[in-house]
Design a protein around this motif. Sequence first.
Motif, PDB file in Angstrom:
ATOM      1  N   ILE A  68       4.741  42.329   0.673  1.00 17.55           N
ATOM      2  CA  ILE A  68       3.977  42.879  -0.265  1.00 17.55           C
ATOM      3  C   ILE A  68       3.922  41.784  -1.407  1.00 17.55           C
ATOM      4  O   ILE A  68       2.825  41.480  -1.949  1.00 17.55           O
ATOM      5  N   ALA A  69       5.076  41.323  -1.896  1.00 17.51           N
ATOM      6  CA  ALA A  69       5.120  40.499  -3.146  1.00 17.51           C
ATOM      7  C   ALA A  69       4.054  39.273  -2.796  1.00 17.51           C
ATOM      8  O   ALA A  69       3.451  38.756  -3.493  1.00 17.51           O
ATOM      9  N   ALA A  70       4.245  38.844  -1.582  1.00 23.02           N
ATOM     10  CA  ALA A  70       3.755  37.562  -1.204  1.00 23.02           C
ATOM     11  C   ALA A  70       2.250  37.605  -1.341  1.00 23.02           C
ATOM     12  O   ALA A  70       1.317  36.867  -1.626  1.00 23.02           O
ATOM     13  N   GLU A  71       1.701  38.709  -0.548  1.00 26.90           N
ATOM     14  CA  GLU A  71       0.066  39.085  -0.482  1.00 26.90           C
ATOM     15  C   GLU A  71      -0.267  39.363  -1.892  1.00 26.90           C
ATOM     16  O   GLU A  71      -1.667  38.997  -1.972  1.00 26.90           O
ATOM     17  N   LEU A  72       0.323  40.231  -2.639  1.00 29.21           N
ATOM     18  CA  LEU A  72      -0.108  40.519  -4.156  1.00 29.21           C
ATOM     19  C   LEU A  72       0.229  39.599  -5.245  1.00 29.21           C
ATOM     20  O   LEU A  72      -0.180  39.891  -6.430  1.00 29.21           O
TER      21      LEU A  72
END
Length: 226
Positions: A175-179
């Motif tokens: 999630i951190a990488a995507e957002l």
Amino acid sequence: MGPGQKLPWAPHTSTPRELKQRLEAERTGLPHLIHRDESGAQVVTVLNRDAVTVGRGERAAVCLSWDAGVSRVHAEITRIDDVWTLVDDGLSRNGSFVNDERVAGRRRLEDADVMRFGSTMVVFRAPIDRFKPTEPARPLARPTTVSPSERLLLVALCRPLLGVDHPFPATNNEIAAELCLSIPAVKRRLGILFERFDLEALPHNAKRARLADVAISTGLVSPLDA
């Protein structure tokens, strides 16, 4: 993972029926197994008894008849009190593995452990501990307002369930990488959503799956978001 081994969620695309099947298994709160058969179809086995056998024999509860590396009676998955274990005490010819470690006798299973029998991968899921008293489930209403940033977080959480055939929501790192967020920021925002959807009382390993379930079932996230 060696050559020829097949993860239960790859490389096939989830069908609506398969997604529904996984969500229904999650909702029961019962431990269950997920694997794919010879044709690539998803198979979910709910562990609603104290012991199930794994093997090539047709009487095995988890029948892997197509896998030549699996013995007729290969291993057993058993419950002792509130603990599930994989037992391979010499029945199998090629051994049984949990997270790529060979089992010698008995191995305790944790949620999301990946077992391997021959070249077949089987995921163990224990979304909620059904052996402890729980309060009756309350209906979860869709909140009146969800901010655009919160919806983006929900889409990122649910994305693996909507596209690639994967039985788990996205991790904090994914999630951190995507957002383009920090992991502490992801944890903080998920915590707000857990509270918003009244999920704080659930076991830690059940909150993420239940949040994804609710986001999809209420329409906050749809297959078009994949």
